[in-house]
Design a protein around this motif. Structure first.
Motif, PDB file in Angstrom:
ATOM      1  N   ASP A  38       0.962  -1.233   0.000  1.00 35.80           N
ATOM      2  CA  ASP A  38       0.043  -0.056   0.033  1.00 35.80           C
ATOM      3  C   ASP A  38       0.900   1.323   0.065  1.00 35.80           C
ATOM      4  O   ASP A  38       1.494   1.658   1.064  1.00 35.80           O
ATOM      5  CB  ASP A  38      -0.846   0.031   1.071  1.00 35.80           C
ATOM      6  CG  ASP A  38      -1.900   1.274   1.259  1.00 35.80           C
ATOM      7  OD1 ASP A  38      -2.013   1.951   0.271  1.00 35.80           O
ATOM      8  OD2 ASP A  38      -2.307   1.681   2.427  1.00 35.80           O
ATOM      9  N   ALA A  79      -3.038   4.441   0.886  1.00 35.84           N
ATOM     10  CA  ALA A  79      -4.326   4.338   2.046  1.00 35.84           C
ATOM     11  C   ALA A  79      -5.559   5.063   1.139  1.00 35.84           C
ATOM     12  O   ALA A  79      -5.290   4.837  -0.038  1.00 35.84           O
ATOM     13  CB  ALA A  79      -3.891   5.456   3.013  1.00 35.84           C
ATOM     14  N   GLY A  80      -6.352   5.686   1.863  1.00 38.33           N
ATOM     15  CA  GLY A  80      -7.489   6.078   1.044  1.00 38.33           C
ATOM     16  C   GLY A  80      -8.551   4.856   0.559  1.00 38.33           C
ATOM     17  O   GLY A  80      -8.462   3.854   0.927  1.00 38.33           O
ATOM     18  N   LEU A  81      -9.056   5.350  -0.586  1.00 38.87           N
ATOM     19  CA  LEU A  81     -10.259   4.683  -0.997  1.00 38.87           C
ATOM     20  C   LEU A  81      -9.848   3.273  -1.672  1.00 38.87           C
ATOM     21  O   LEU A  81     -10.581   2.361  -1.680  1.00 38.87           O
ATOM     22  CB  LEU A  81     -10.972   5.492  -2.150  1.00 38.87           C
ATOM     23  CG  LEU A  81     -11.990   6.729  -1.912  1.00 38.87           C
ATOM     24  CD1 LEU A  81     -12.481   7.238  -3.117  1.00 38.87           C
ATOM     25  CD2 LEU A  81     -12.838   6.321  -0.714  1.00 38.87           C
ATOM     26  N   SER A  86      -7.087   1.647  -0.354  1.00 33.53           N
ATOM     27  CA  SER A  86      -7.444   0.460   0.704  1.00 33.53           C
ATOM     28  C   SER A  86      -8.607   0.209   1.263  1.00 33.53           C
ATOM     29  O   SER A  86      -8.780  -0.810   1.601  1.00 33.53           O
ATOM     30  CB  SER A  86      -6.467   1.146   1.620  1.00 33.53           C
ATOM     31  OG  SER A  86      -4.975   1.411   1.595  1.00 33.53           O
ATOM     32  N   ASP A  87      -9.430   1.115   1.285  1.00 31.94           N
ATOM     33  CA  ASP A  87     -10.842   0.778   1.854  1.00 31.94           C
ATOM     34  C   ASP A  87     -11.436  -0.332   1.010  1.00 31.94           C
ATOM     35  O   ASP A  87     -12.377  -0.986   1.629  1.00 31.94           O
ATOM     36  CB  ASP A  87     -11.704   1.844   1.842  1.00 31.94           C
ATOM     37  CG  ASP A  87     -11.144   3.296   2.777  1.00 31.94           C
ATOM     38  OD1 ASP A  87     -10.208   2.793   3.292  1.00 31.94           O
ATOM     39  OD2 ASP A  87     -11.470   4.198   2.589  1.00 31.94           O
ATOM     40  N   THR A 146       1.259   6.950   2.124  1.00 34.87           N
ATOM     41  CA  THR A 146      -0.215   7.410   2.180  1.00 34.87           C
ATOM     42  C   THR A 146      -0.618   8.450   1.195  1.00 34.87           C
ATOM     43  O   THR A 146      -1.082   9.707   1.534  1.00 34.87           O
ATOM     44  CB  THR A 146      -0.399   7.691   3.712  1.00 34.87           C
ATOM     45  OG1 THR A 146       0.387   8.822   3.786  1.00 34.87           O
ATOM     46  CG2 THR A 146      -0.287   6.692   4.656  1.00 34.87           C
ATOM     47  N   ILE A 173      -3.782  10.363   0.734  1.00 38.42           N
ATOM     48  CA  ILE A 173      -4.422  11.539   1.949  1.00 38.42           C
ATOM     49  C   ILE A 173      -3.533  12.671   1.930  1.00 38.42           C
ATOM     50  O   ILE A 173      -2.340  12.470   2.064  1.00 38.42           O
ATOM     51  CB  ILE A 173      -4.236  10.430   3.389  1.00 38.42           C
ATOM     52  CG1 ILE A 173      -4.784   9.062   3.121  1.00 38.42           C
ATOM     53  CG2 ILE A 173      -4.873  11.476   4.250  1.00 38.42           C
ATOM     54  CD1 ILE A 173      -6.506   9.177   2.921  1.00 38.42           C
ATOM     55  N   PRO A 217      -7.887  12.158   9.555  1.00 40.38           N
ATOM     56  CA  PRO A 217      -9.121  11.791   8.619  1.00 40.38           C
ATOM     57  C   PRO A 217      -9.853  10.364   8.806  1.00 40.38           C
ATOM     58  O   PRO A 217      -9.454   9.665   9.301  1.00 40.38           O
ATOM     59  CB  PRO A 217      -8.587  11.759   7.106  1.00 40.38           C
ATOM     60  CG  PRO A 217      -7.324  11.385   6.914  1.00 40.38           C
ATOM     61  CD  PRO A 217      -6.585  12.000   8.395  1.00 40.38           C
ATOM     62  N   MET A 218     -11.027  10.261   8.648  1.00 45.04           N
ATOM     63  CA  MET A 218     -11.927   9.142   8.905  1.00 45.04           C
ATOM     64  C   MET A 218     -11.916   8.144   7.923  1.00 45.04           C
ATOM     65  O   MET A 218     -11.924   8.666   6.670  1.00 45.04           O
ATOM     66  CB  MET A 218     -13.289   9.591   9.463  1.00 45.04           C
ATOM     67  CG  MET A 218     -13.369  10.511  10.622  1.00 45.04           C
ATOM     68  SD  MET A 218     -12.920   9.936  11.927  1.00 45.04           S
ATOM     69  CE  MET A 218     -14.464   9.247  12.750  1.00 45.04           C
ATOM     70  N   GLY A 219     -11.848   6.919   8.058  1.00 42.48           N
ATOM     71  CA  GLY A 219     -12.205   5.926   7.156  1.00 42.48           C
ATOM     72  C   GLY A 219     -12.703   4.490   7.835  1.00 42.48           C
ATOM     73  O   GLY A 219     -12.862   4.578   9.228  1.00 42.48           O
ATOM     74  N   PRO A 220     -13.101   3.846   7.107  1.00 46.05           N
ATOM     75  CA  PRO A 220     -13.757   2.546   7.511  1.00 46.05           C
ATOM     76  C   PRO A 220     -12.676   1.969   8.413  1.00 46.05           C
ATOM     77  O   PRO A 220     -11.795   1.597   8.081  1.00 46.05           O
ATOM     78  CB  PRO A 220     -14.108   1.543   6.368  1.00 46.05           C
ATOM     79  CG  PRO A 220     -13.770   2.610   5.128  1.00 46.05           C
ATOM     80  CD  PRO A 220     -12.990   3.405   5.300  1.00 46.05           C
TER      81      PRO A 220
END
Lengths: 334, 334
Positions: free
Chosen positions: B222, B225-227, B229-230, B247, B250, B257-260
């Motif tokens: 990775d 990060a972000g979408l 990774s989600d 990352t 981001i 920041p928030m993420g799942p």
């Protein structure tokens, strides 16, 4: 043989979030005949686990209990009749016998024979059962704490957490526990020997962690996820290990709830975050039980049990567990 | 000795998010005298890295560049004068010489001497530099992919990602890359040998991953990060390894920041997520360079470079990098 009546607790629906009594039903039925290769066990102790929430969910989980099935549970019981080699009437066993008075099972359902006569058998569902073995195995294989390191434990007074705290302390670590009531805070200091205890319901978690962990968090044994983890992650030390052992504070994973992203903390601290499920480590189960038995006999491992009587009390017990009402390993005595 | 003029790029402010030319200023000044123990290097190639965003931030980062300092950068250059033992005029070096024409440094700033004469020296900033060595070291130490496993790479066409994809493929893995333009998709298939490539700007990422990884994701390298990774996390296989290497997607970590939440995926898949920073692994740097040189010489490792000329072009280059405008290692030629 069997005119014996058997009371059983069956799963009748999947919980929206935390399982309640409404998700179960008590049935009465005849105990089935014991066939070749089977054992009839009379249950004496039933376990209640945070993991049961997961076993009852059907999303994101590793193993669900089917609707209509007897609720899965580890139990301690005594062999009443055996048609299986190696098992005799009177043997005391710990195994997957379910929330019921009697179980007819294959030997594969047995986790271990209990041979010690100087140790209360209920301990094999708690500090000498999957709680204690989970604590010891996960701490050893993922956490690998070194003398002088700081170990933070969420659900510090719980069945797993209280054992983690004591094992880490015995390894020469500084131990910091998070728990939820003044009574549990006291137990953490007085019985489980934590160096520092935080009441996550009343304290400022981030500030209290900063005070308690001036050099950062080397090992985080996480049984909760949620707000506690969100406060711990920014305080990880370089090279930290996060043991993801449970997610008790999150009541629903579908849809996946949002939280602060962890990537940057893992990257900048070169930290590791790893999931742990004991069932992957059953080959070393007996070894860890032996180590924990030795600590119990030496008076070096303290435990608490929270016992209620009768099968009916099991149906409410998961809910109570998630409300944090128990202090110590939650057990049902039959 | 030095009436030499030196053009340097200094950091004048911290970026709100992605660094732009406004965060830098070009100064002209005399090259300082070379004192005992020092080397004067004339830079020929400057590097532009995604990590520079982090070096310019002052939150959640492992090592920031100070305001007023010359922008930190790895460079390839040639020794013009030496007062340090072991270094002679004409030596070609790769090291921390900064965004400037000339650097007067201690030997500790040198990462390696470049002795190969059959390899273009710019590669020591890319596929034979921290990009390639990061790819090889992180894939080996954290990812440890086994033959037949599925390896997913974000920024699949980038300096690190393109190398990861090729190294994983050479280990017998199924490789799946995510990138952002049709041109990069083509490069991923034709030059970097990916088995499956996803355009994360136009494809349904989760659906495309599911098609490309029917048995789940064993290793996720990775860089974003972000979408991306989600979408990957819910598709991790049991025992998966997630290498958190960057990352890039981001732009700001303060506030976080928030993420799942990832806890349940890590738990149910018994997966590991671990941060990687190459500076922790400099003791094995030369070993990995040697392995990568052998692959380059054998024609088994393909790379791309995206080159612009002149110091001024460096000031815009980080921004361009984060807009995904480069294809291959971003370099400045002086």
């Amino acid at each position: 043989m069997n005119p014996l009546n058997n009371e059983v607790i069956r799963v009748v629906s999947r919980p929206e979030a935390i399982p309640t009594a409404a998700n179960f039903r008590k049935d009465t039925q005849a105990v089935p005949a014991v066939e070749a290769g089977q054992i009839l066990v009379r249950n004496e102790w039933l376990s209640v686990e945070p993991a049961m929430r997961g076993w009852l969910a059907d999303a994101n989980n590793y193993s669900s209990v089917g609707i209509g099935e007897v609720m899965r549970s580890l139990c301690v019981g005594t062999v009443v009749a055996s048609q299986a080699e190696g098992y005799t009437e009177g043997d005391r066993l710990m195994g997957w016998f379910g929330w019921q008075q009697y179980a007819v099972v294959q030997p594969s359902a047995v986790v271990q024979k209990i041979t010690a006569t100087d140790i209360p058998p209920s301990l094999y569902l708690g500090v000498l059962g999957i709680n204690g073995v989970t604590a010891a195995t996960a701490l050893h294989t993922i956490g690998a704490p070194k003398r002088g390191e700081t170990v933070v434990v969420s659900t510090a007074a719980g069945g797993v957490g209280s054992c983690v705290g004591q094992l880490a302390k015995a390894l020469g670590c500084r131990t910091v526990g998070l728990t939820s009531t003044p009574e549990k805070v006291r137990a953490c200091y007085e019985q489980f020997g934590y160096d520092h205890v935080i009441n996550y319901k009343t304290d400022d978690i981030a500030g209290a962690l900063q005070d308690a962990c001036p050099d950062g968090v080397d090992v985080y044994f996480d049984n909760t996820a949620g707000l506690i983890s969100d406060a711990v992650m920014p305080q990880l030390a370089i090279g930290a290990r996060v043991i993801v052992c449970g997610t008790a504070s999150i009541s629903k994973w579908d849809p996946v709830p949002m939280g602060p992203r962890v990537e940057r903390f893992l990257l900048t601290r070169r930290a590791r975050m790893q999931g742990f499920i004991l069932f992957d480590h059953m080959d070393t189960y007996a070894t860890y039980v032996n180590q924990l038995e030795a600590l119990i006999r030496a008076g070096k491992l303290t435990y608490r049990e929270h016992i209620s009587d009768g099968l009916d009390s099991a149906m409410h017990a998961i809910e109570e567990l998630y409300r944090g009402e128990n202090l110590g390993k939650r057990l049902i005595r039959l």
